[in-house]
Design a protein around this motif. Structure first.
Motif, PDB file in Angstrom:
ATOM      1  N   ARG A   1      23.226   9.273  28.515  1.00  0.00           N
ATOM      2  CA  ARG A   1      24.371   9.359  27.597  1.00  0.00           C
ATOM      3  C   ARG A   1      25.602   8.844  28.470  1.00  0.00           C
ATOM      4  O   ARG A   1      26.201   9.415  29.343  1.00  0.00           O
ATOM      5  N   GLU A   2      26.158   7.624  27.916  1.00  0.00           N
ATOM      6  CA  GLU A   2      27.197   7.036  28.713  1.00  0.00           C
ATOM      7  C   GLU A   2      28.588   7.755  28.941  1.00  0.00           C
ATOM      8  O   GLU A   2      29.329   7.737  29.897  1.00  0.00           O
ATOM      9  N   LEU A   3      28.737   8.828  27.815  1.00  0.00           N
ATOM     10  CA  LEU A   3      29.940   9.418  27.803  1.00  0.00           C
ATOM     11  C   LEU A   3      29.780  10.495  29.098  1.00  0.00           C
ATOM     12  O   LEU A   3      30.783  11.530  28.876  1.00  0.00           O
ATOM     13  N   VAL A   4      28.507  10.888  29.379  1.00  0.00           N
ATOM     14  CA  VAL A   4      28.415  12.226  30.286  1.00  0.00           C
ATOM     15  C   VAL A   4      28.698  11.862  31.571  1.00  0.00           C
ATOM     16  O   VAL A   4      28.047  10.883  32.150  1.00  0.00           O
ATOM     17  N   HIS A   5      29.476  12.743  32.155  1.00  0.00           N
ATOM     18  CA  HIS A   5      29.939  12.388  33.646  1.00  0.00           C
ATOM     19  C   HIS A   5      29.538  13.533  34.466  1.00  0.00           C
ATOM     20  O   HIS A   5      28.862  14.565  33.871  1.00  0.00           O
ATOM     21  N   CYS A   6      29.624  13.521  35.876  1.00  0.00           N
ATOM     22  CA  CYS A   6      29.243  14.791  36.600  1.00  0.00           C
ATOM     23  C   CYS A   6      30.294  14.773  37.774  1.00  0.00           C
ATOM     24  O   CYS A   6      30.630  13.977  38.451  1.00  0.00           O
ATOM     25  N   LYS A   7      30.490  16.074  38.076  1.00  0.00           N
ATOM     26  CA  LYS A   7      31.167  16.537  39.355  1.00  0.00           C
ATOM     27  C   LYS A   7      30.439  16.801  40.421  1.00  0.00           C
ATOM     28  O   LYS A   7      29.478  17.584  40.452  1.00  0.00           O
ATOM     29  N   LEU A   8      30.572  16.352  41.406  1.00  0.00           N
ATOM     30  CA  LEU A   8      30.170  16.349  43.027  1.00  0.00           C
ATOM     31  C   LEU A   8      31.050  17.545  43.507  1.00  0.00           C
ATOM     32  O   LEU A   8      31.920  17.514  44.269  1.00  0.00           O
ATOM     33  N   SER A   9      30.762  18.916  42.994  1.00  0.00           N
ATOM     34  CA  SER A   9      31.432  20.102  43.367  1.00  0.00           C
ATOM     35  C   SER A   9      30.255  21.195  43.466  1.00  0.00           C
ATOM     36  O   SER A   9      29.291  21.112  42.912  1.00  0.00           O
ATOM     37  N   GLY A  10      30.751  22.142  43.945  1.00  0.00           N
ATOM     38  CA  GLY A  10      29.994  23.502  43.801  1.00  0.00           C
ATOM     39  C   GLY A  10      28.720  23.654  44.664  1.00  0.00           C
ATOM     40  O   GLY A  10      28.045  24.466  44.020  1.00  0.00           O
ATOM     41  N   MET A  11      28.419  22.584  45.397  1.00  0.00           N
ATOM     42  CA  MET A  11      27.076  22.870  46.091  1.00  0.00           C
ATOM     43  C   MET A  11      26.976  23.804  46.961  1.00  0.00           C
ATOM     44  O   MET A  11      25.720  24.186  47.070  1.00  0.00           O
ATOM     45  N   VAL A  12      27.887  23.820  47.910  1.00  0.00           N
ATOM     46  CA  VAL A  12      27.553  24.981  48.887  1.00  0.00           C
ATOM     47  C   VAL A  12      27.342  26.491  48.452  1.00  0.00           C
ATOM     48  O   VAL A  12      26.988  27.139  49.122  1.00  0.00           O
ATOM     49  N   THR A  13      27.962  26.734  47.392  1.00  0.00           N
ATOM     50  CA  THR A  13      27.992  28.103  46.835  1.00  0.00           C
ATOM     51  C   THR A  13      26.428  28.272  46.043  1.00  0.00           C
ATOM     52  O   THR A  13      25.923  29.349  45.958  1.00  0.00           O
ATOM     53  N   GLU A  14      25.720  27.120  45.864  1.00  0.00           N
ATOM     54  CA  GLU A  14      24.184  27.048  45.756  1.00  0.00           C
ATOM     55  C   GLU A  14      23.330  27.241  46.518  1.00  0.00           C
ATOM     56  O   GLU A  14      22.097  27.145  46.357  1.00  0.00           O
ATOM     57  N   ALA A  15      23.588  26.899  47.809  1.00  0.00           N
ATOM     58  CA  ALA A  15      22.990  27.030  49.063  1.00  0.00           C
ATOM     59  C   ALA A  15      23.129  28.232  49.691  1.00  0.00           C
ATOM     60  O   ALA A  15      23.888  29.011  49.095  1.00  0.00           O
ATOM     61  N   ASP A  16      22.451  28.269  50.832  1.00  0.00           N
ATOM     62  CA  ASP A  16      22.617  29.547  51.541  1.00  0.00           C
ATOM     63  C   ASP A  16      23.993  29.418  52.007  1.00  0.00           C
ATOM     64  O   ASP A  16      24.454  28.632  53.029  1.00  0.00           O
TER      65      ASP A  16
END
Length: 275
Positions: free
Chosen positions: A186-201
């Motif tokens: 879907r062309e109007l859907v974007h994504c944030k490269l964020s919040g990764m470290v808190t989903e890891a150990d």
């Protein structure tokens, strides 16, 4: 312009921030613009988007007030009850708030079908008609419902916060990628490269562990629909701001300067219609 597209401010209150558990004790205090600005200067970030962390109109007003005092707070993603019968009147009351750029709700804490209620979808259409974006805060189990939501609102700008929180700690990614692939179509859907470290150990994560998820996001969305965010101060439970920044900065160093500029600010400026 270089932008941190996702961070929070709060005056700590144990009742309002009850989601901050004892193991997150480091962030059980106030976090205000004076705490963030020197950090942004150190990594040469020009401004930020302040995102709601509490589901109340008080939160929206609090962030807008901070933004009015600090020009480098470029926009606010606030909260509103999108299913309310009084939504039109509420949006009218915010019509002069130039830095209000979008809305968000903590959908990750709700049943996936919550976002598919008729009144919620009606609310999404209403904010879209007024030019606001919508941040989708979810876990992977919400991805299927999110695709339905997006399908019902084809003209709305959406951004998926924190890559939909993939299970980085257990290194599960195949089902997450499959669902994200459908959303990315879907062309109007974007994504944030964020919040990764808190989903890891929190104590043992490595850059090498995070890069595969960044690579998948880049493959699916491309630089024109990806944006860097720190998720400060939540990220502090797992690492310093500089560490989080460095992950995305290092990852984007493999790209052309034009592509890196998109991810590190230009995509966010365009998505949130800044300036």
């Amino acid at each position: 312009m270089r932008i941190d597209c996702h961070q929070h401010f709060w005056e700590y209150d144990p009742k309002r921030q009850e989601w901050i558990t004892p193991e997150m004790s480091r962030i059980r205090r106030n976090f205000l613009p004076g705490d963030l600005y020197p950090i942004l200067q150190d990594v040469k970030i020009d401004g930020c988007i302040a995102v709601q962390a509490d589901e109340s109109l008080r939160e929206t007003d609090f962030l807008l007030d901070l933004a009015s005092q600090h020009e480098w707070i470029l926009g606010v993603v606030g909260w509103a009850d999108l299913g309310s019968d009084q939504l039109d009147e509420l949006l009218d009351s915010y019509s002069s708030a130039e830095k209000l750029v979008g809305f968000r709700e903590v959908l990750q804490s709700k049943d996936p079908r919550y976002m598919l209620r008729e009144e919620f979808i009606r609310g999404i259409h209403k904010i879209g008609q007024r030019g606001y974006a919508y941040d989708i805060l979810i876990f992977p189990q919400h991805l299927s419902a999110s695709l339905e939501l997006v399908s019902k609102c084809p003209d709305q700008r959406f951004v998926i916060d924190h890559l939909a929180k993939p299970y980085i700690k257990t290194e599960e990614w195949k089902e997450w990628k499959k669902a994200m692939t459908l959303l990315a179509e879907r062309e109007l859907v974007h994504c944030k490269l964020s919040g990764m470290v808190t989903e890891a150990d929190w104590k043992k994560w490595t850059t090498d562990q995070l890069f595969p998820y960044l690579e998948i996001a880049l493959e699916l969305f491309g630089p024109n629909r990806l944006m860097y965010g720190s998720d400060w101060p939540v990220c502090l439970v797992a690492g310093e701001y500089e560490q989080v920044y460095r992950v995305v900065d290092d990852f984007t160093s493999q790209l052309s300067s034009t592509e890196k500029d998109r991810i590190m600010g230009e995509t966010a400026a365009e998505f949130y219609k800044l300036g």
